[in-house]
Design a protein around this motif. Structure first.
Motif, PDB file in Angstrom:
ATOM      1  N   HIS A 163      10.689  29.774  -0.263  1.00 15.59           N
ATOM      2  CA  HIS A 163       9.248  30.013  -0.183  1.00 15.59           C
ATOM      3  C   HIS A 163       8.606  29.396  -1.427  1.00 15.59           C
ATOM      4  O   HIS A 163       8.865  29.839  -2.549  1.00 15.59           O
ATOM      5  CB  HIS A 163       8.955  31.512  -0.105  1.00 15.59           C
ATOM      6  CG  HIS A 163       7.497  31.804   0.123  1.00 15.59           C
ATOM      7  ND1 HIS A 163       6.989  33.065   0.233  1.00 15.59           N
ATOM      8  CD2 HIS A 163       6.427  30.975   0.269  1.00 15.59           C
ATOM      9  CE1 HIS A 163       5.673  32.996   0.421  1.00 15.59           C
ATOM     10  NE2 HIS A 163       5.322  31.738   0.448  1.00 15.59           N
ATOM     11  N   ARG A 203       4.288  36.469  -6.583  1.00 13.91           N
ATOM     12  CA  ARG A 203       5.554  37.228  -6.697  1.00 13.91           C
ATOM     13  C   ARG A 203       6.531  36.911  -5.565  1.00 13.91           C
ATOM     14  O   ARG A 203       7.703  37.231  -5.644  1.00 13.91           O
ATOM     15  CB  ARG A 203       5.273  38.741  -6.729  1.00 13.91           C
ATOM     16  CG  ARG A 203       4.900  39.216  -8.096  1.00 13.91           C
ATOM     17  CD  ARG A 203       4.766  40.739  -8.210  1.00 13.91           C
ATOM     18  NE  ARG A 203       4.013  40.996  -9.431  1.00 13.91           N
ATOM     19  CZ  ARG A 203       2.775  41.436  -9.476  1.00 13.91           C
ATOM     20  NH1 ARG A 203       2.130  41.761  -8.368  1.00 13.91           N
ATOM     21  NH2 ARG A 203       2.171  41.592 -10.635  1.00 13.91           N
ATOM     22  N   GLN A 204       6.019  36.302  -4.481  1.00 14.19           N
ATOM     23  CA  GLN A 204       6.918  35.957  -3.359  1.00 14.19           C
ATOM     24  C   GLN A 204       7.569  34.586  -3.543  1.00 14.19           C
ATOM     25  O   GLN A 204       8.389  34.177  -2.727  1.00 14.19           O
ATOM     26  CB  GLN A 204       6.122  35.924  -2.057  1.00 14.19           C
ATOM     27  CG  GLN A 204       5.548  37.277  -1.671  1.00 14.19           C
ATOM     28  CD  GLN A 204       4.560  37.134  -0.521  1.00 14.19           C
ATOM     29  OE1 GLN A 204       4.636  36.212   0.265  1.00 14.19           O
ATOM     30  NE2 GLN A 204       3.617  38.059  -0.449  1.00 14.19           N
ATOM     31  N   ASP A 206       9.831  31.581  -4.465  1.00 13.56           N
ATOM     32  CA  ASP A 206      11.112  31.111  -5.007  1.00 13.56           C
ATOM     33  C   ASP A 206      10.836  29.887  -5.874  1.00 13.56           C
ATOM     34  O   ASP A 206      11.562  29.597  -6.820  1.00 13.56           O
ATOM     35  CB  ASP A 206      12.053  30.689  -3.863  1.00 13.56           C
ATOM     36  CG  ASP A 206      12.309  31.840  -2.892  1.00 13.56           C
ATOM     37  OD1 ASP A 206      12.666  32.924  -3.358  1.00 13.56           O
ATOM     38  OD2 ASP A 206      12.108  31.643  -1.667  1.00 13.56           O
ATOM     39  N   ASP A 221       4.921  38.861 -15.385  1.00 16.29           N
ATOM     40  CA  ASP A 221       5.221  39.847 -14.338  1.00 16.29           C
ATOM     41  C   ASP A 221       4.727  39.415 -12.951  1.00 16.29           C
ATOM     42  O   ASP A 221       4.842  40.168 -11.994  1.00 16.29           O
ATOM     43  CB  ASP A 221       4.688  41.244 -14.715  1.00 16.29           C
ATOM     44  CG  ASP A 221       3.179  41.297 -14.807  1.00 16.29           C
ATOM     45  OD1 ASP A 221       2.518  40.245 -14.647  1.00 16.29           O
ATOM     46  OD2 ASP A 221       2.639  42.397 -15.044  1.00 16.29           O
ATOM     47  N   TRP A 222       4.199  38.177 -12.849  1.00 10.80           N
ATOM     48  CA  TRP A 222       3.877  37.610 -11.530  1.00 10.80           C
ATOM     49  C   TRP A 222       5.079  36.843 -10.964  1.00 10.80           C
ATOM     50  O   TRP A 222       5.067  36.412  -9.823  1.00 10.80           O
ATOM     51  CB  TRP A 222       2.741  36.584 -11.604  1.00 10.80           C
ATOM     52  CG  TRP A 222       1.431  37.046 -12.094  1.00 10.80           C
ATOM     53  CD1 TRP A 222       1.134  38.156 -12.821  1.00 10.80           C
ATOM     54  CD2 TRP A 222       0.182  36.357 -11.901  1.00 10.80           C
ATOM     55  NE1 TRP A 222      -0.206  38.203 -13.104  1.00 10.80           N
ATOM     56  CE2 TRP A 222      -0.814  37.105 -12.548  1.00 10.80           C
ATOM     57  CE3 TRP A 222      -0.181  35.166 -11.263  1.00 10.80           C
ATOM     58  CZ2 TRP A 222      -2.156  36.720 -12.566  1.00 10.80           C
ATOM     59  CZ3 TRP A 222      -1.506  34.771 -11.273  1.00 10.80           C
ATOM     60  CH2 TRP A 222      -2.489  35.556 -11.922  1.00 10.80           C
ATOM     61  N   ILE A 223       6.057  36.566 -11.819  1.00 16.27           N
ATOM     62  CA  ILE A 223       7.150  35.660 -11.432  1.00 16.27           C
ATOM     63  C   ILE A 223       8.286  36.451 -10.785  1.00 16.27           C
ATOM     64  O   ILE A 223       8.718  37.482 -11.312  1.00 16.27           O
ATOM     65  CB  ILE A 223       7.703  34.925 -12.688  1.00 16.27           C
ATOM     66  CG1 ILE A 223       6.575  34.238 -13.478  1.00 16.27           C
ATOM     67  CG2 ILE A 223       8.808  33.931 -12.321  1.00 16.27           C
ATOM     68  CD1 ILE A 223       5.936  33.051 -12.823  1.00 16.27           C
ATOM     69  N   LYS A 224       8.779  35.922  -9.662  1.00 20.48           N
ATOM     70  CA  LYS A 224       9.944  36.534  -9.016  1.00 20.48           C
ATOM     71  C   LYS A 224      11.177  36.221  -9.858  1.00 20.48           C
ATOM     72  O   LYS A 224      11.374  35.055 -10.251  1.00 20.48           O
ATOM     73  CB  LYS A 224      10.081  35.917  -7.624  1.00 20.48           C
ATOM     74  CG  LYS A 224      11.209  36.446  -6.773  1.00 20.48           C
ATOM     75  CD  LYS A 224      11.092  35.788  -5.393  1.00 20.48           C
ATOM     76  CE  LYS A 224      12.194  36.186  -4.479  1.00 20.48           C
ATOM     77  NZ  LYS A 224      12.027  35.584  -3.138  1.00 20.48           N
ATOM     78  N   PRO A 225      12.020  37.204 -10.159  1.00 22.86           N
ATOM     79  CA  PRO A 225      13.196  36.898 -10.979  1.00 22.86           C
ATOM     80  C   PRO A 225      14.023  35.756 -10.375  1.00 22.86           C
ATOM     81  O   PRO A 225      14.304  35.756  -9.177  1.00 22.86           O
ATOM     82  CB  PRO A 225      13.977  38.223 -10.975  1.00 22.86           C
ATOM     83  CG  PRO A 225      12.908  39.268 -10.777  1.00 22.86           C
ATOM     84  CD  PRO A 225      11.896  38.635  -9.852  1.00 22.86           C
ATOM     85  N   ALA A 227      13.066  32.622 -10.070  1.00 23.31           N
ATOM     86  CA  ALA A 227      12.260  31.559  -9.445  1.00 23.31           C
ATOM     87  C   ALA A 227      12.246  30.281 -10.296  1.00 23.31           C
ATOM     88  O   ALA A 227      12.493  30.323 -11.505  1.00 23.31           O
ATOM     89  CB  ALA A 227      10.820  32.050  -9.259  1.00 23.31           C
ATOM     90  N   VAL A 260      11.864  35.627 -17.142  1.00 18.84           N
ATOM     91  CA  VAL A 260      12.033  36.107 -15.760  1.00 18.84           C
ATOM     92  C   VAL A 260      12.517  34.990 -14.833  1.00 18.84           C
ATOM     93  O   VAL A 260      13.336  35.218 -13.934  1.00 18.84           O
ATOM     94  CB  VAL A 260      10.680  36.656 -15.211  1.00 18.84           C
ATOM     95  CG1 VAL A 260      10.887  37.397 -13.899  1.00 18.84           C
ATOM     96  CG2 VAL A 260       9.976  37.530 -16.237  1.00 18.84           C
ATOM     97  N   ALA A 261      12.001  33.793 -15.048  1.00 18.82           N
ATOM     98  CA  ALA A 261      12.289  32.674 -14.132  1.00 18.82           C
ATOM     99  C   ALA A 261      13.743  32.215 -14.252  1.00 18.82           C
ATOM    100  O   ALA A 261      14.431  32.516 -15.237  1.00 18.82           O
ATOM    101  CB  ALA A 261      11.357  31.502 -14.468  1.00 18.82           C
TER     102      ALA A 261
END
Ligand code: NDP
Length: 292
Positions: A163, A203-204, A206, A221-225, A227, A260-261
């Motif tokens: 995504h 947040r969705q 990838d 905190d917007w980043i999906k772990p 990504a 996070v990324a």
């Protein structure tokens, strides 16, 4: 988790070396030197700087460049005459019209006049139209989005089935980046200034491509772990510790996001150097297409 930093400077250098090697081979084989014509209208300092860097890159890679600098009040007719002359010239393989043009000029018409075989910026409506259609191949892809996808591929980020969220829908970055990702079988969401609850959409992702031109806008905190984050933004912010009094940052808050990324591009040194490298690659391709 600390993200893998995607080194755009090093990857751009590899692209430049590959292009320079191909150019040298062509010249040794007696083929014409790939030559880029740049068209600059008016006296915007930023545009003049970009054009100068493109010409410098041509020289460094053994390619030719011819510069056309027209006054800010040039007529549409004069500009069109120049484009037609460059289209017809056997010595010119690529044509780059530096954008934005002054407001009195019809940019869409100018871009549509560039012969698609010489459209090394990939902005002609035919090349963009082909990019948007399934099963059709553009001759050239716009350089910055092309650089973004190249970085993802070089870093080994899986694109198919991912995504991807693209922030921004401009003609030069956001929209073509989204089209390229669809072509690589990603599922793509394009966001813009009217998107509701942007953090929830991001947040969705990838894969996140951020191209909105707002300093440090996307927070960690917007980043999906895990990504992959490609930051296209170039924003100048005040910085008293620098001699110039400012520094460049991206659209993503790098310090937060890198925790996070899975992968992230820095600013500067990420997407920036790729744009000119991909322009050089496109100019070489233009010369190759015109050999036939
Ligand atoms: P544009 O100003 O043309 O487009 C910006 C896009 O971002 C628009 O689609 C706009 O939405 C959207 N946007 C603006 N504010 C928000 C917001 N608050 N939330 C969500 N979306 C928003 O910019 P460009 O595409 O030309 O450039 C984007 C950034 O990339 C800039 O920082 C630019 O300097 C940089 N850049 C870097 C390059 C490189 O070589 N690395 C090359 C080109 C650009 P809407 O459509 O609704 O107005």
């Amino acid at each position: 988790m600390t993200a893998q930093i995607i080194d755009g400077k090093a990857i751009a250098q590899q692209v430049r070396e590959q292009v320079a090697a191909e150019v040298a081979k062509r010249i040794a084989a007696g083929k014409p030197k790939p030559t880029l014509a740049t068209v600059l209208v008016g006296d915007r300092v930023d545009s003049a700087t970009y054009v100068a860097s493109k010409q410098k890159a041509c020289a460094e890679l053994g390619m030719g460049s011819v510069s056309h600098h027209l006054p800010a009040d040039v007529s549409q007719e004069e500009l069109e005459k120049l484009i037609k002359k460059l289209n017809a010239s056997k010595k010119i393989h690529g044509i780059l019209v530096q954008l934005p043009l002054p407001a009195h000029l019809n940019e869409e018409r100018v871009l549509s006049l560039i012969s698609i075989e010489k459209d090394v910026d990939g902005f002609s409506p035919i090349n963009i139209g082909r990019l948007a259609q399934k099963g059709r191949e553009p001759l050239f892809v716009p350089c910055t989005p092309y650089g973004c996808i190249y970085l993802l591929e070089q870093a080994g980020v899986p694109i198919e089935g991912a995504h991807a969220v693209v922030l921004g829908r401009s003609n030069i970055v956001g929209m073509p980046a989204a089209l390229l990702l669809i072509g690589k079988n990603a599922t793509v969401t394009v966001c813009h200034s009217r998107t509701r609850d942007l953090p929830a959409v991001v947040r969705q992702a990838d894969i996140l491509i951020a191209a909105i031109g707002k300093a440090n806008f996307v927070r960690g905190d917007w980043i999906k772990p895990g990504a992959a984050v490609i930051d296209v933004g170039i924003n100048s912010v005040p910085d008293a510790t620098k001699k110039s009094g400012h520094r460049l940052v991206g659209d993503v808050h790098f310090e937060e996001a890198k925790e996070v990324a899975g992968w992230i591009t820095p600013v500067p040194g990420g997407v920036g150097p790729m744009t000119i490298a991909m322009l050089m690659k496109n100019t070489l391709r233009a010369a190759e297409l015109q050999d036939k």
